[in-house]
Each structure stands twice: as structure tokens, then as C-alpha cells.
Design an enzyme around this catalytic site. Structure first.
Site, PDB file in Angstrom:
ATOM      1  N   LYS A  83       0.858  -1.198   0.000  1.00 10.43           N
ATOM      2  CA  LYS A  83       0.000   0.000   0.000  1.00 10.43           C
ATOM      3  C   LYS A  83       0.889   1.240   0.000  1.00 10.43           C
ATOM      4  O   LYS A  83       1.780   1.368   0.857  1.00 10.43           O
ATOM      5  CB  LYS A  83      -0.874  -0.050   1.253  1.00 10.43           C
TER       6      LYS A  83
HETATM    7  O1  G3P Z   1      -7.653   1.945   5.811  1.00 15.71           O
HETATM    8  C1  G3P Z   1      -7.948   3.177   5.281  1.00 15.71           C
HETATM    9  C2  G3P Z   1      -9.291   3.759   5.678  1.00 15.71           C
HETATM   10  O2  G3P Z   1     -10.283   2.765   5.607  1.00 15.71           O
HETATM   11  C3  G3P Z   1      -9.292   4.563   6.936  1.00 15.71           C
HETATM   12  O3  G3P Z   1     -10.567   4.838   7.414  1.00 15.71           O
HETATM   13  O4  G3P Z   1     -12.064   5.605   9.241  1.00 15.71           O
HETATM   14  O5  G3P Z   1      -9.622   6.158   9.343  1.00 15.71           O
HETATM   15  O6  G3P Z   1     -11.116   7.277   7.694  1.00 15.71           O
HETATM   16  P1  G3P Z   1     -10.857   6.046   8.486  1.00 15.71           P
END
Ligand code: G3P
Length: 221
Positions: A83
Site C-alpha cells: 500500500k
Molecule cells: O484503511 C484506510 C481507511 O479505511 C481509513 O478509514 O475511518 O480512518 O477514515 P478512516
């Protein structure tokens, strides 16, 4: 639609993987920090639990550093997906890795222009963050629709899958499926919420109560 779980919590992943409904896992540096564990150790455990792709994020900001980190991450297991962030350096690293046949997830995508670049760089996945766009008053799902439309214009020549990330509630999953995103990555809590409906609970309680009145059993007949 493929279901990934968005966590670095090995116990949660084990429990969800037992359902047979899990296609992969995504992690990020914040989720690894939350686990409080060694990244490489956690990654190895996750990769052993799930046969599908497991996204492991680099921490370097220059392409060369990302490539060195990718080399280390790829040694952990065959199902590691590297990633990288959606920056010029990340795109350079993505281009180089994808040319070598490595699967790359380009993360932190917030615009259609960025998604075009990720596809151009040969990403296996692009991760648009719908929840974080909603958080600032923009329409996260509208971005998914835009990317779907653009990628469909190049169907057959482009192999980048839309991986909907930053999912905050079950309707994000439903909307992503309606648009035709290939993958959604969901925090464990929201994955469990997907199954809930009060009429299911009420209906099941009534069926079980009526069944008990019959005095019958099914198993062992
Ligand atoms: O893994 C990346 C993403 O899903 C992060 O989500 O909730 O931290 O915006 P969030």
C-alpha cells in the site's frame, strides 16, 4: 463484491474469517499503532489467517524508500499487497512495483484525477476514502460513482479495482455495491452491523417460540 476488513486486530480478523465471508484485509499505520504490536509480526499472522490479499502500507515518503520497504513487506507472505500513498513518489513506486508484477493498493485517494493517476501507474487497487470526504462536507459516494464511470470507459485496458475505504456505516457498503465498486473494506463493527435488522430478530423469535410448541427436533432424525 469483495469484502475486506479494515483492521490490524488479529483476533477480530480470525473471528470474521471463520465466517468464510472474508476476501481480504487492509491495514494502515494508524491501525497498526492501535494494535500496539510489531508490524511485521502482525502482518505475518494476518496473512496466515486470510488467503486473500492483505494490504500493508509503507511508511517511507520517497519512492526509493518505499521500494526498499516493499521488498521487506513482500518477504512476509505471498498474499501481501503493498500500500502506497497517492503522491508522486507513491505513484513512482507503484509504477515500478506493478511492472514487476507486484499488487499495489494506492491509498488516500480523494479525487477522480488522483484515481486516474493510480490506474495509470498500474495499481491493482485504488482506495478512495468516502468517510473522510463526508466528514468535510463533500460527497464520498459521488466520488466512487465518478471513478466507476471513468474506469468503465477503459474497460479491458485497465485493471485497477475500486476499493472503497473509510467506510463509516452500512449504507456506504450498499451504495458502493449499487455503483459497482469491486471491493469494500469495512471496520469489524460495521461488518457486523450489516447483518442486523429488527424484523429479522423479531421474526426469528416468533419462529423459535412456535417451533418449541411443536415439541419436535430436527437433528438426529
Ligand atoms: O484503511 C484506510 C481507511 O479505511 C481509513 O478509514 O475511518 O480512518 O477514515 P478512516
Amino acid at each position: 463484491m469483495k469484502f475486506f476488513v479494515d483492521t490490524a486486530d488479529v483476533d477480530e480478523i480470525r473471528e470474521i474469517a471463520d465466517s468464510g465471508l472474508l476476501d481480504g484485509v487492509t491495514t494502515n499505520p494508524s491501525l497498526v499503532a492501535k494494535s500496539g504490536r510489531d508490524f511485521i509480526e502482525v502482518l505475518a499472522e494476518i496473512c496466515a489467517l486470510v488467503p486473500g490479499p492483505v494490504s500493508a502500507e509503507v511508511a517511507a515518503t520517497e519512492a526509493d524508500g518505499m521500494l526498499a520497504e516493499a521488498e521487506r513487506l513482500l518477504k512476509v507472505a505471498d498474499n501481501v499487497i503493498v500500500k502506497v500513498p497517492l503522491t508522486w513518489e507513491g505513484l513512482k513506486a507503484c509504477r515500478s512495483l506493478s511492472r514487476d508484477g507486484v499488487g499495489v493498493n494506492v491509498t488516500l485517494c480523494f479525487s477522480a484525477a488522483q484515481a486516474i493517476l493510480a490506474a495509470k501507474a498500474g495499481a491493482a487497487y485504488v482506495s478512495p476514502f468516502v468517510g473522510r470526504l463526508d466528514d468535510i462536507g463533500q460527497d464520498g459516494m459521488a466520488l466512487i460513482g465518478e471513478i466507476r464511470q471513468i474506469y468503465d470507459n477503459y474497460a479491458g485496458t485497465l485493471n485497477t479495482e475500486i476499493l472503497v475505504a473509510s467506510v463509516r456505516h452500512p449504507m456506504h457498503v450498499v451504495e458502493a455495491a449499487k455503483i459497482g465498486a469491486e471491493v469494500v473494506t469495512v471496520p469489524p463493527k460495521i461488518l457486523r452491523q450489516l447483518v442486523n435488522h429488527p424484523l429479522t430478530d423479531k421474526g426469528l423469535a416468533a419462529f423459535l417460540a412456535d417451533w418449541e410448541k411443536t415439541g419436535q427436533t430436527i437433528a438426529g432424525k
